[in-house]
Design an enzyme around this catalytic site. Structure first.
Site, PDB file in Angstrom:
ATOM      1  N   SER A  23       0.834  -1.196   0.250  1.00  0.00           N
ATOM      2  CA  SER A  23       0.087  -0.050  -0.009  1.00  0.00           C
ATOM      3  C   SER A  23       0.848   1.049   0.396  1.00  0.00           C
ATOM      4  O   SER A  23       1.813   0.837  -1.379  1.00  0.00           O
ATOM      5  CB  SER A  23      -0.838   0.334   1.091  1.00  0.00           C
ATOM      6  OG  SER A  23      -1.816   0.791   0.996  1.00  0.00           O
TER       7      SER A  23
ATOM      8  N   ASP B 123      -9.288  -5.625  -4.872  1.00  0.00           N
ATOM      9  CA  ASP B 123      -8.391  -4.221  -4.613  1.00  0.00           C
ATOM     10  C   ASP B 123      -8.711  -3.128  -5.274  1.00  0.00           C
ATOM     11  O   ASP B 123      -8.565  -3.144  -6.497  1.00  0.00           O
ATOM     12  CB  ASP B 123      -7.052  -4.356  -4.430  1.00  0.00           C
ATOM     13  CG  ASP B 123      -6.762  -3.706  -3.734  1.00  0.00           C
ATOM     14  OD1 ASP B 123      -7.038  -2.454  -2.844  1.00  0.00           O
ATOM     15  OD2 ASP B 123      -4.656  -3.468  -4.239  1.00  0.00           O
TER      16      ASP B 123
ATOM     17  N   HIS C 290      -7.050  -5.367   0.372  1.00  0.00           N
ATOM     18  CA  HIS C 290      -5.740  -5.392  -0.288  1.00  0.00           C
ATOM     19  C   HIS C 290      -5.928  -5.959   1.551  1.00  0.00           C
ATOM     20  O   HIS C 290      -5.715  -6.426   2.129  1.00  0.00           O
ATOM     21  CB  HIS C 290      -6.649  -3.772  -0.021  1.00  0.00           C
ATOM     22  CG  HIS C 290      -5.577  -2.576   0.146  1.00  0.00           C
ATOM     23  ND1 HIS C 290      -4.456  -2.530  -1.017  1.00  0.00           N
ATOM     24  CD2 HIS C 290      -5.032  -1.811   0.547  1.00  0.00           C
ATOM     25  CE1 HIS C 290      -3.840  -1.105  -0.408  1.00  0.00           C
ATOM     26  NE2 HIS C 290      -4.106  -0.578   0.810  1.00  0.00           N
TER      27      HIS C 290
END
Length: 312
Positions: free
Chosen positions: A155, A255, A286
């Site tokens: 991320s 995601d 995610h």
């Protein structure tokens, strides 16, 4: 005092500038070898502060003198939350250290909004300098092979991977260390221009959440075309792009950021970056590896990471 930003269960930002964070389960480091690895916390820069957690595969502590590759990992959390002490990161990275027979340094950089970008990039880049300084004196780094270094993160940490690599090239650090490859996982990027997925019906909640983290993390007065958010704003010459390491971009089928990850991989290809790969985990969300570090999907991800490292 009013609430100005919130990630429920994780973060609250108030109008007076105060910030409240709610950490999930955390795990202390352990010098005892369990599950094939040991761990200990280190201070990278006490003045900021920047800290980290080292993971050492058990084979390295039982007399083997083989040099080991080094993985430097940057956690996610929209630049505003997250820690190497979180249980998900600890277990994922410890298991990765054991499975890959690598030394792992997980970095705790300073968080926004108190410390806005580019501070996270600077903190994480300083971890490379720390490794260079410590490799001759830190016992856990005796077997570290800095000519086989890999940068990974998920991320926001995947975003940091990209920018630390650029900073390494621009600072001509390649003669000191050799970054063999980048392994961003579900990288977090953005721009003022919305993607098709972001404009789609039902996307408003995800867009609002991502925008909130960007508002809290980029320098005040700037927008999502800030170079830290929009990878297309990178100012590298063709000669510098030619030095960019091999990259495997991991995305997850469910995601919301998958589209941005695909765009990032394609962008690197247009810049001539060698060995740019895109690997999708179908049916996963995610940063699933942080929430489910012992899952089959996470094991597969770790094996894919190891295969990339061996081929780089």
């Amino acid at each position: 005092m009013s609430l100005v930003a919130e990630a429920p269960g994780y973060l609250q930002v108030f109008s007076d500038g105060s910030v409240e964070r709610f950490a999930p389960e955390i795990v202390p480091a352990s010098l005892e070898s369990t599950n094939g690895y040991s761990s200990k916390d280190v201070i990278i820069d006490s003045s900021k502060p920047v800290t980290g957690r080292l993971f050492l595969p058990s084979i390295a502590s039982t007399g083997s003198k083989n040099k080991l590759p080094v993985i430097v990992y940057f956690h996610g959390g929209g630049f505003c939350i997250g820690s190497t002490t979180w249980a998900g990161y600890h277990h994922f990275l410890g298991d990765l250290s054991a499975a890959s027979q690598s030394i792992v340094l997980s970095v705790d950089y300073r968080l926004a909004p108190e410390n806005r970008l580019p501070i996270a990039y600077e903190d994480c880049y300083s971890s490379l300098d720390w490794l260079v300084r410590q490799v001759g004196s830190e016992p856990w780094l005796e077997q570290a092979d800095l000519s086989r270094m890999f940068l990974s993160g998920d991320s926001a940490g995947g975003n940091i991977v990209h920018h630390v690599a650029i900073k390494s090239i621009q600072n001509n650090s390649c003669h000191i260390i050799k970054i063999k490859g980048l392994l961003p996982i579900h990288p977090y990027f953005g721009s003022e221009q919305r993607t098709e997925k972001e404009k789609a019906e039902g996307a408003a909640g995800e867009v609002a959440s991502n925008d909130m983290f960007w508002r809290q993390s980029i320098p005040e007065g700037l927008n999502r075309d800030y170079y830290g958010c929009n990878f297309q704003k990178a100012e590298l010459s063709a000669a510098e792009w030619s030095q960019f390491p091999s990259v495997v971009v991991f995305v997850a089928g469910l995601d919301f950021l998958k589209e941005r990850g695909e765009m990032y991989a394609e962008f690197l290809r247009t810049k001539g970056v060698k060995m740019t790969r895109l690997v999708e985990t179908e049916g996963e969300s995610h940063v699933f590896h942080v929430f489910y570090p012992k899952s089959e999907a996470t094991r597969l991800l770790q094996q894919q990471m190891i295969e990339f490292m061996k081929s780089s």
